[in-house]
Design a protein around this motif. Sequence first.
Motif, PDB file in Angstrom:
ATOM      1  N   THR A 302       0.832  -1.195   0.000  1.00 18.44           N
ATOM      2  CA  THR A 302       0.000   0.000   0.000  1.00 18.44           C
ATOM      3  C   THR A 302       0.870   1.248   0.000  1.00 18.44           C
ATOM      4  O   THR A 302       1.834   1.341   0.772  1.00 18.44           O
ATOM      5  N   SER A 303       0.531   2.198  -0.869  1.00 19.66           N
ATOM      6  CA  SER A 303       1.231   3.479  -0.894  1.00 19.66           C
ATOM      7  C   SER A 303       0.773   4.326   0.282  1.00 19.66           C
ATOM      8  O   SER A 303      -0.426   4.460   0.541  1.00 19.66           O
ATOM      9  N   ARG A 304       1.727   4.885   1.020  1.00 15.72           N
ATOM     10  CA  ARG A 304       1.413   5.667   2.211  1.00 15.72           C
ATOM     11  C   ARG A 304       1.412   7.167   1.925  1.00 15.72           C
ATOM     12  O   ARG A 304       0.413   7.838   2.066  1.00 15.72           O
ATOM     13  N   ARG A 305       2.567   7.686   1.499  1.00 15.73           N
ATOM     14  CA  ARG A 305       2.704   9.126   1.322  1.00 15.73           C
ATOM     15  C   ARG A 305       4.029   9.411   0.618  1.00 15.73           C
ATOM     16  O   ARG A 305       4.932   8.564   0.635  1.00 15.73           O
ATOM     17  N   PRO A 306       4.201  10.573  -0.010  1.00 12.88           N
ATOM     18  CA  PRO A 306       5.505  10.923  -0.572  1.00 12.88           C
ATOM     19  C   PRO A 306       6.512  11.195   0.545  1.00 12.88           C
ATOM     20  O   PRO A 306       6.137  11.700   1.616  1.00 12.88           O
ATOM     21  N   LEU A 307       7.761  10.840   0.311  1.00 11.42           N
ATOM     22  CA  LEU A 307       8.811  11.062   1.295  1.00 11.42           C
ATOM     23  C   LEU A 307       9.375  12.468   1.108  1.00 11.42           C
ATOM     24  O   LEU A 307      10.234  12.700   0.256  1.00 11.42           O
ATOM     25  N   LEU A 308       8.878  13.388   1.904  1.00 13.96           N
ATOM     26  CA  LEU A 308       9.299  14.786   1.839  1.00 13.96           C
ATOM     27  C   LEU A 308      10.051  15.215   3.082  1.00 13.96           C
ATOM     28  O   LEU A 308      10.840  16.152   3.046  1.00 13.96           O
ATOM     29  N   GLU A 309       9.810  14.541   4.194  1.00 16.57           N
ATOM     30  CA  GLU A 309      10.502  14.821   5.453  1.00 16.57           C
ATOM     31  C   GLU A 309      10.610  13.525   6.232  1.00 16.57           C
ATOM     32  O   GLU A 309       9.952  12.528   5.913  1.00 16.57           O
TER      33      GLU A 309
END
Length: 322
Positions: A302-309
Motif C-alpha cells: 500500500t502506498s502511504r505518502r511521498p517522502l518529503l521529510e
Amino acid sequence: MTERRTATTRTFTARTHDTGLIIHDPLTGLTYRADAELGSGRVRLSDADLDSWPEIHPAALHADMPISLCWSPLVRCNLACPHCLDDKSVSELARPDRYRIARLLAESAVMGVDISGGEPLLLRELPELIDVLVAGGCAVSVTTNGTHLARRAESLASRVDAVRVSLDGPDAERHDHWRGKGSFARALAGIRAAVAHGIPTQIQTVLLRSTARAGVRAMVDLAAALGVHGVTFLQMLPIGEGAALADTEQLTDDEATDLLADLTTISAVPVRLRTREAAGGFTVIRADGQVWRNQPGSQAITSRRPLLEINDLALTTRDGSA
C-alpha cells in the motif's frame, strides 16, 4: 532459520532501544537483541557474536520508525523477470531527488537501507548515494541481479556493507529460463568478483512452486562452492509484476518451511527462509519517492505518502493510525 556461520568480521548497526541494544545485520536483513556493551552506530562484529543473541522481528519493538527498509531508486533494469516485485509503471525521480532521499534516510533513525530496483548497479551515482547513507550511520546493502557486479565490485568494496545477489536456479538452464540467456554466467562472475573484493555476499532466491523442490539443495551447494556467506530463500510475494504468477507459483509458508527444514542442519553455509508473514509491515521507498508498506501477510503493498521529510517514514500517522 540459520545454523552455521563463518568466523567473519562484518559491519552492523547498533542502537539502544527501550528494550535493550538492537543489532541490524545488513547481509540478511535480520534484527537481534544484543547482550553486549556497544555504542550506537556502525559497529564491527563477528558472525559468531550473533549466535547467543535472539532474533527479534522489528514489529515487536513497536518503534516509531522502521528499523530497516528497501529503497528502490530506479525501475530501469537490464532483465525482465516475471516475478519482479517492482511496478514498472512507477516513474523515476530525477538525480537531485535521489540525493535528497539519501540525505533524509541518513538523518533518520533507520538502521539499515537495502538499495534495490530495478537494477541499482545501473545508477552511476550509486557509490555516492551509499556514501551519504554510511556517513549518517546506516548499514547499507545492495540487492542486484549480479550481471553488472563484476565491473562495479571494486568501487563498491570500500563502501557497501553487503551485497545480495538474486539467483533463480543453481545452473544456467534453470536460472536463464526466468532471467534470460547468459544472465547466470554474468551473475556468477559478479558473485566471484564481490567475494574476491571482500564484500560480504549472499545469494537470494525466490521460491517458486514449479522449481523449488528440485533446486533448493543444489542452490545451497552452489553457495558453498562460491564461498558466499549464505543463502536466503524468499517466499514469493504477489506484488508488482509478480502478482500475475501468484495463483500458480506461490508456496504456503508452511510448505516452504517444510521444504527447507533439513537444510538448516546439514548445509555448509547458513540457510534462511523469509516467509510472507515475516515480510508483513516492511517499508519500501519506490522510485517515485513514495513510501509504501507491505500489508500483513504481504499479499499486497500500500502506498502511504511521498517522502518529503523524516516524519513521512513514521510507522504511524500523526493521528495515531497505522
